[in-house]
Design a protein around this motif. Sequence first.
Motif, PDB file in Angstrom:
ATOM      1  N   MET A   1       0.859  -1.197   0.000  1.00 17.77           N
ATOM      2  CA  MET A   1       0.000   0.000   0.000  1.00 17.77           C
ATOM      3  C   MET A   1       0.876   1.221   0.000  1.00 17.77           C
ATOM      4  N   ARG A   2       0.566   2.110  -0.907  1.00 20.33           N
ATOM      5  CA  ARG A   2       1.391   3.308  -1.052  1.00 20.33           C
ATOM      6  C   ARG A   2       0.870   4.384  -0.112  1.00 20.33           C
ATOM      7  N   LEU A   3       1.809   4.995   0.702  1.00 21.27           N
ATOM      8  CA  LEU A   3       1.472   6.061   1.671  1.00 21.27           C
ATOM      9  C   LEU A   3       1.407   7.379   0.954  1.00 21.27           C
ATOM     10  N   THR A   4       0.220   7.942   1.026  1.00 19.38           N
ATOM     11  CA  THR A   4       0.051   9.233   0.368  1.00 19.38           C
ATOM     12  C   THR A   4       0.533  10.350   1.310  1.00 19.38           C
ATOM     13  N   ARG A   5       0.591  11.514   0.709  1.00 21.71           N
ATOM     14  CA  ARG A   5       1.069  12.691   1.476  1.00 21.71           C
ATOM     15  C   ARG A   5       0.083  13.068   2.555  1.00 21.71           C
ATOM     16  N   LYS A   6      -1.187  13.031   2.275  1.00 22.31           N
ATOM     17  CA  LYS A   6      -2.198  13.400   3.263  1.00 22.31           C
ATOM     18  C   LYS A   6      -2.196  12.429   4.425  1.00 22.31           C
ATOM     19  N   THR A   7      -2.027  11.148   4.078  1.00 22.33           N
ATOM     20  CA  THR A   7      -2.011  10.142   5.145  1.00 22.33           C
ATOM     21  C   THR A   7      -0.814  10.339   6.065  1.00 22.33           C
ATOM     22  N   ALA A   8       0.338  10.689   5.502  1.00 26.68           N
ATOM     23  CA  ALA A   8       1.542  10.914   6.305  1.00 26.68           C
ATOM     24  C   ALA A   8       1.377  12.111   7.239  1.00 26.68           C
ATOM     25  N   ILE A   9       0.712  13.140   6.695  1.00 28.14           N
ATOM     26  CA  ILE A   9       0.510  14.340   7.538  1.00 28.14           C
ATOM     27  C   ILE A   9      -0.429  14.012   8.692  1.00 28.14           C
ATOM     28  N   ALA A  10      -1.473  13.237   8.405  1.00 29.75           N
ATOM     29  CA  ALA A  10      -2.421  12.884   9.452  1.00 29.75           C
ATOM     30  C   ALA A  10      -1.752  12.052  10.532  1.00 29.75           C
ATOM     31  N   ILE A  11      -0.919  11.080  10.100  1.00 32.40           N
ATOM     32  CA  ILE A  11      -0.229  10.245  11.087  1.00 32.40           C
ATOM     33  C   ILE A  11       0.707  11.086  11.949  1.00 32.40           C
ATOM     34  N   ALA A  12       1.369  12.081  11.320  1.00 26.52           N
ATOM     35  CA  ALA A  12       2.290  12.947  12.058  1.00 26.52           C
ATOM     36  C   ALA A  12       1.559  13.784  13.091  1.00 26.52           C
ATOM     37  N   VAL A  13       0.354  14.293  12.672  1.00 20.31           N
ATOM     38  CA  VAL A  13      -0.424  15.119  13.618  1.00 20.31           C
ATOM     39  C   VAL A  13      -0.877  14.281  14.795  1.00 20.31           C
TER      40      VAL A  13
END
Length: 296
Positions: A1-13
Motif C-alpha cells: 500500500m502506497r502512503l500518500t502525502r495526506k495520510t503521512a501528515i495525518a499520522i504525524a499530527v
Amino acid sequence: MRLTRKTAIAIAVVCGVGAAILVAIYLLSIQKPPIVEAPKVLVPMVVAKIDIPRNTLITADMLDVVEVEQGERPPTAVRSMGEVVNHLATADIAANQPILSNQFEKRTGASLSYQVPPGMRAVTVAIDPVAGVAGFLVPGDYVDVVGTFRVGDETLATTVLQNVQLLALDHRTAVEGVGTDGNKVEKPKAQATTTATLAVTPTEAQKLVLAATEGKIRLVLRSPDDRTFKPLPHTDIVSLTGVSPKKAAEEAAVEEEAPPQAPQPAVAAVAPQKPELTREQKVVVIRGTESSVVIP
C-alpha cells in the motif's frame, strides 16, 4: 500500500498530539504537592521596658510581657514576670531586650535594702489611719510629706518633702500584684498601718526625722502620672482665716477689761410749765379786800 502525502501528515499530527498528551501526563505526575505553611505558634516572653543597670532590684514596672513566635524566643528567656520580679540584676539589661535566666539572681523574699534606689536612704516614720490616707497607700506609691509645727504662739503647716517613693508599709514590701517571693498575690485591700518607710536622699532624711520629732506629719498621696515639684509657702492661721490670733486676743482682752456701765435712772415725765409772766404782762384786779391776776 502506497502512503500518500495526506495520510503521512495525518499520522504525524496524531503522533504529535499523542506525544504532547504523554508529556503533559508526565509533568503532572512529577509535580510537587503544594507546601502548606504550619500555623504560627506565639509564646510569651518577658522583656525590659527600660534599661536595667547591674545590681538593681527588678520590679514589675520595669518589665513587660510580649508574644513572639516560638522559634524566636531564646531557650533561656523568662516567660513570666513572677520568675524575675524582686530579684537582683547581675548584668546590664537593655530596654526592649528579653530577660534571660542568667541575667539575675533569684532572691526569695528579697530584703528591703535591695529596694532602696542607689544614693537614697530608707527612713521609717509612724503614721495612723488619717496620716496614712485611710489605709489606701501601697508600696510603690509616691507621696508628699506635710508637717504641722508650733512656732512660738502660732501653728503653721508646710510641705516638708515632695514626690517621695513609699518602700514599705509595716512589713509589706510587695509591689501590687506580686509578692516578695515572686508569686502573684491578690490586689491588697485598704488596711490601717502604723509605720511607713520612705526612700529619701540623705538631706531629706534629716528633714523627715526632724519633722516627725518636732511636729506632726501627714502623707499626701500623688497621682501615678504626677512627678512635679512645686514651691509652696507655709500656711498659718492668718493666711488661712485672715485673722491674726494675737490681734483677736488683744481685742478680747480689751472687752474684758472695760468696766460695765451703770444703768441710767429713769426720768419721770414732767408736765411742761407755763412761763412766768412779767410784771408788764399781768393785770391785777382789786375788789374790796380781794385781788386777782388777769392775763390779757
